[in-house]
Design an enzyme around this catalytic site. Structure first.
Site, short mmCIF file in Angstrom:
data_model
loop_
_atom_site.label_atom_id
_atom_site.label_comp_id
_atom_site.label_asym_id
_atom_site.label_seq_id
_atom_site.Cartn_x
_atom_site.Cartn_y
_atom_site.Cartn_z
N CYS A 1 -0.89 32.88 12.64
CA CYS A 1 -0.59 33.69 13.82
C CYS A 1 0.17 32.92 14.88
O CYS A 1 -0.25 32.90 16.05
CB CYS A 1 -1.89 34.23 14.38
N GLU A 2 1.22 32.22 14.50
CA GLU A 2 2.07 31.61 15.52
C GLU A 2 3.48 31.40 14.99
O GLU A 2 3.67 31.21 13.78
CB GLU A 2 1.47 30.32 16.06
N GLU B 1 0.83 -1.22 0.00
CA GLU B 1 0.00 0.00 0.00
C GLU B 1 0.85 1.25 0.00
O GLU B 1 0.87 1.99 1.00
CB GLU B 1 -0.86 0.03 1.27
N1 LLP Z 1 -0.91 1.63 4.85
C1 LLP Z 1 -1.27 2.01 6.09
C2 LLP Z 1 -2.05 1.09 6.92
C3 LLP Z 1 -0.89 3.27 6.58
O1 LLP Z 1 -1.24 3.63 7.81
C4 LLP Z 1 -0.15 4.14 5.74
C5 LLP Z 1 0.24 5.48 6.23
C6 LLP Z 1 0.18 3.71 4.46
C7 LLP Z 1 -0.21 2.45 4.04
C8 LLP Z 1 0.95 4.57 3.48
O2 LLP Z 1 2.21 4.87 3.95
P1 LLP Z 1 3.25 5.68 3.03
O3 LLP Z 1 3.59 4.80 1.86
O4 LLP Z 1 2.58 6.92 2.59
O5 LLP Z 1 4.38 5.93 3.93
N2 LLP Z 1 1.36 12.23 7.86
C9 LLP Z 1 2.63 11.54 7.92
C10 LLP Z 1 2.54 10.14 7.36
C11 LLP Z 1 1.46 9.29 8.00
C12 LLP Z 1 1.34 7.90 7.41
C13 LLP Z 1 0.12 7.23 7.89
N3 LLP Z 1 -0.09 5.93 7.36
C14 LLP Z 1 3.69 12.37 7.23
O6 LLP Z 1 3.35 13.41 6.66
O7 LLP Z 1 4.86 12.01 7.23
#
Ligand code: LLP
Length: 421
Positions: free
Chosen positions: A350-351, A279
């Site tokens: 504003c921070e 994924e």
């Molecule tokens: N599968 C599951 C169950 C997940 O929880 C996630 C990401 C992915 C796949 C995809 O992961 P990726 O390939 O994008 O690393 N907001 C954070 C990242 C949070 C990821 C959450 N889950 C950031 O900006 O670094």
């Protein structure tokens, strides 16, 4: 001093008379046409990363929509042969509204409500990735109500700590996600799901974290769940997402193809026979986009630092303030210019935490009114954006073959009061 490393730009980036073009369009012209701030995505780059994922893991590898989702992106990933991982009722709704068939969707979430599960079950999603015993109980309840038996995977926590920010590390024993392998709750969940008539248990899943550069850890997690799957003769394992991408000059990351090879090799060594899927989110979308801003204020604090304030901020990219993430910055009017001037790029909120680039480098001739850009903003920027300070959300523009189209329009002031009752 160094100019921007162009390897951080989207695939179709070209420099024409010093000016950045993406998808055959001058980025400066895009700033005039669509205004700033704006997310500019190289559509072919997105398509090529989807294809790379399909080549690496086979059709049915799921795009993690949390990284970046709108109708156009949902359709693009589906057209390229991917499934879509949706982690909430909202993501499920957007994917279905975009016309993606339910049987191409994988429903995730550590606290899916009965309503979200009902949406998924009744729509006929491809898989539900079950995260808790409470969720198994809710699926029993839904089965009693609907008679439908969804196909499920169980999310396991393999006890592997990924080398990444604590906030996005999910594979360690102390985690809100999944059924712990070390505690025995994984085996108990497998027993319960196997004997339940309310679900059809096809396999197991693990996602150990995000922005992971060490593919060895991703391979190790795959072999842990692969061995469990083999013991139970499951037909499918999903190794989640998590592959890191470079954001700044000194970072390097493996490709999706290399990640796939490591996972497959680890599984082969562990004798895994199950179908392996994954994924990816960030590795599909992050490097496809840049964000364009207009410089509005330059404050030189002698002996302290120079603040360059732009017309966006933590509402279009909360990653620096949340995770301390680093970004590069450059001027699209002179992409190859040396960047001798150290500045801190801030937004209009504003921070003091409203920082986009803590240690930015810019050309010496930066002036108010310049279009300034940050690369690698295609993942977890737009999707994690907010309306803080009632700042309007930027548009999303897809470019390719010399054409540009807004796939998400800029918010208007009217949108800000639309939910008031
Ligand atoms: N599968 C599951 C169950 C997940 O929880 C996630 C990401 C992915 C796949 C995809 O992961 P990726 O390939 O994008 O690393 N907001 C954070 C990242 C949070 C990821 C959450 N889950 C950031 O900006 O670094």
């Amino acid at each position: 001093m160094r100019p921007l490393p162009t390897r951080l730009l989207p695939d179709s980036a070209e420099v024409v008379d010093g000016v950045l073009h993406i998808g055959g369009c001058s980025v400066l012209d895009l700033a005039v046409e669509f205004g700033t701030p704006a997310f500019i995505y190289d559509e072919q780059h997105l398509r090529d990363r989807c294809r790379e994922a399909v080549d690496a893991f086979g059709p049915g590898v799921a795009y993690a929509t949390k990284a970046f989702l709108c109708g156009a992106m949902a359709r693009l990933a589906y057209e390229e042969g991917m499934h879509l991982d949706v982690a909430t009722g909202g993501e499920l709704h957007v994917a279905l509204s975009a016309g993606v068939p339910a049987d191409k969707l994988v429903l995730h979430g550590n606290n899916k409500s009965l309503t979200e599960l009902r949406m998924g079950v009744e729509a006929g999603v491809h898989r539900i990735v079950v995260d808790s015993f409470d969720e198994l109980d809710r699926l029993d309840q839904l089965h009693a109500e609907t008679g439908i038996v969804p196909k499920v995977l169980l999310r396991l926590t393999p006890g592997i700590k990924a080398e990444t920010h604590d906030y996005v590390s999910t594979g360690q024993d102390d985690s809100k996600f999944g059924f712990g392998v070390a505690s025995g709750s994984a085996e108990a969940a497998i027993e319960q799901a196997r004997s339940a008539s309310s679900v059809e248990l096809l396999g197991i899943h693990a996602h150990i974290g995000s922005q992971v550069f060490a593919v060895g850890s991703l391979g190790k997690a795959a072999s842990v769940i692969g061995e469990i799957a083999t013991g139970h003769e499951f037909e499918e394992i999903s190794v989640g997402g998590g592959l890191g991408v470079p954001y700044v000059d000194d970072e390097r990351a493996p490709t999706i193809a290399e990640w796939g090879e490591v996972v497959r090799a680890a599984c082969a060594e562990a004798g895994v026979t199950a179908h392996i899927t994954a994924e990816p989110g960030r590795s599909i979308a992050a490097a496809a986009a840049i964000t364009l801003y207009t410089v509005g204020t330059i404050k030189d604090l002698p002996g302290i630092r120079t603040y360059v304030a732009v017309d966006g901020g933590m509402s279009d990219n909360p990653r620096p303030v949340l995770y301390g993430s680093g970004y590069e910055t450059f001027l699209p009017r002179d992409v190859g210019a040396d960047r001798p001037k150290a500045v801190t790029v801030v937004g209009k909120h504003c921070e003091s935490g409203d920082i986009l680039v803590r240690e930015g480098l810019v050309p010496a001739d930066l002036v108010v009114g310049d279009i300034l850009a940050t690369p690698v903003t295609g993942a977890y920027g737009h999707s994690m954006g907010s309306n803080y300070n009632m700042v309007l959300r930027p548009p999303v523009v897809f470019v390719g073959n010399g054409e540009a189209r807004a796939v998400v329009r800029r918010q208007t002031y009217g949108d800000l009061t639309r939910l008031d009752v």
